[in-house]
Design an enzyme around this catalytic site. Structure first.
Site, short mmCIF file in Angstrom:
data_model
loop_
_atom_site.label_atom_id
_atom_site.label_comp_id
_atom_site.label_asym_id
_atom_site.label_seq_id
_atom_site.Cartn_x
_atom_site.Cartn_y
_atom_site.Cartn_z
N HIS A 1 -3.77 10.88 5.48
CA HIS A 1 -2.62 10.17 6.05
C HIS A 1 -1.94 10.89 7.21
CE1 HIS A 1 -0.04 12.90 3.77
NE2 HIS A 1 -0.53 12.45 2.62
N ASP B 1 0.85 -1.18 0.00
CA ASP B 1 0.00 0.00 0.00
C ASP B 1 0.89 1.24 0.00
OD1 ASP B 1 -2.76 1.20 0.26
OD2 ASP B 1 -1.82 2.08 2.03
N GLU C 1 0.86 5.75 0.44
CA GLU C 1 0.19 7.02 0.70
C GLU C 1 0.89 8.06 -0.16
OE1 GLU C 1 -2.52 7.20 2.33
OE2 GLU C 1 -2.46 5.21 3.24
N ASP D 1 -6.50 17.65 1.26
CA ASP D 1 -7.35 16.47 1.37
C ASP D 1 -6.52 15.21 1.64
OD1 ASP D 1 -9.58 17.99 0.92
OD2 ASP D 1 -9.71 17.54 -1.22
N ASP E 1 -2.49 -0.56 6.53
CA ASP E 1 -3.43 -0.95 5.48
C ASP E 1 -2.97 -2.20 4.74
OD1 ASP E 1 -4.90 1.19 6.26
OD2 ASP E 1 -4.71 2.32 4.39
N HIS F 1 -5.21 6.69 7.56
CA HIS F 1 -4.65 5.71 6.65
C HIS F 1 -3.15 5.64 6.87
CE1 HIS F 1 -8.04 5.33 3.50
NE2 HIS F 1 -8.53 5.85 4.61
#
Length: 235
Positions: free
Chosen positions: A57, A7, A9, A52, A157, A152
């Site tokens: 994160h 995963d 970010e 956003d 994740d 997140h």
């Protein structure tokens, strides 16, 4: 079989617009069991995150300022995923960012650096058509504890995705049983002789009989044809 759940970010949604990776998390499974060997990298994207994305994160410019750039960890990442099937939720998003980072270094696309890329979102949509299939939705549906996921995080994740994927493909919710896991059946099953057992008969007390009769009377009133069992069973 070696699986790596990955995963990322990022600073935003579009690598074409200059957004970069700020975090990478990888969790390794071998023969569908966690090995404890993970890779977790924070990266300096050399730009600020979109507001956003920052809300998602929580990785601020100050936190990332002293972290390595992607070029410094590229070999470490590619060595970790080399030869593995890499499972990513919404793989197109993450691989587009990875491909842009690799292209900056004149390296091949990410899919060419691994054995295979599997998109778990595609799998989830096939299993649960018409339903929400975000990672949070799958955790809830498959009873994977994601209570620690307030923000997140790539490694968190990736770990949740590993649990979700195992349950989607062969977990306790699956109807598939592997041959070596099927219980052995006895060659012959003895039939029990019920005549050897005397079952106790407990008659109803007067209060229970009265309640039963009252219930039958109510049913007789409610039924135009009358209660069939009241005509066929002697009281």
């Amino acid at each position: 079989m070696r699986l790596v759940f990955l995963d990322t970010e990022t600073t935003g949604l579009s690598p074409q617009s200059g957004d970069r990776i700020v975090e990478i998390g990888c969790v390794e499974l071998v023969d569908r069991r966690a090995t404890g060997r993970n890779l977790h990298l924070y990266l300096n994207p050399q730009r600020s995150s979109h507001p956003d994305a920052l809300r998602v994160h929580g990785l601020t410019d100050e936190f990332l300022r002293d972290k390595p750039v992607f070029e410094a960890v590229a070999d470490q990442l590619l060595e970790f995923v080399n030869g593995a099937e890499v499972v990513i939720h919404n793989a197109g998003f993450d691989t587009s960012f990875l491909d842009h980072e690799l292209a900056r270094l004149s390296l091949p696309k990410f899919a060419n650096c691994v054995e295979k890329v599997t998109d778990s979102l595609t799998l989830a949509r096939e299993l649960f058509p018409g339903k929400a299939n975000s990672l949070d939705a799958l955790c809830k549906r498959l009873e994977v504890d994601n209570s620690n996921r307030t923000l997140h995080g790539a490694l968190l994740d990736a770990g949740l995705l590993a649990e979700v994927y195992i349950r989607m493909t062969r977990g306790q919710k699956s109807l598939v049983v592997e041959v070596d896991e099927a219980p052995a059946l006895p060659e012959q099953v003895d039939t029990a002789d019920l005549s050897l057992y005397t079952l106790p008969v407990i008659p109803a007390c007067e209060e229970e009989r009265s309640c039963h009769e009252a219930l039958i009377a109510e049913l007789e009133k409610a039924s135009k044809a009358g209660a069939i069992w009241s005509r066929s069973v002697a009281h």
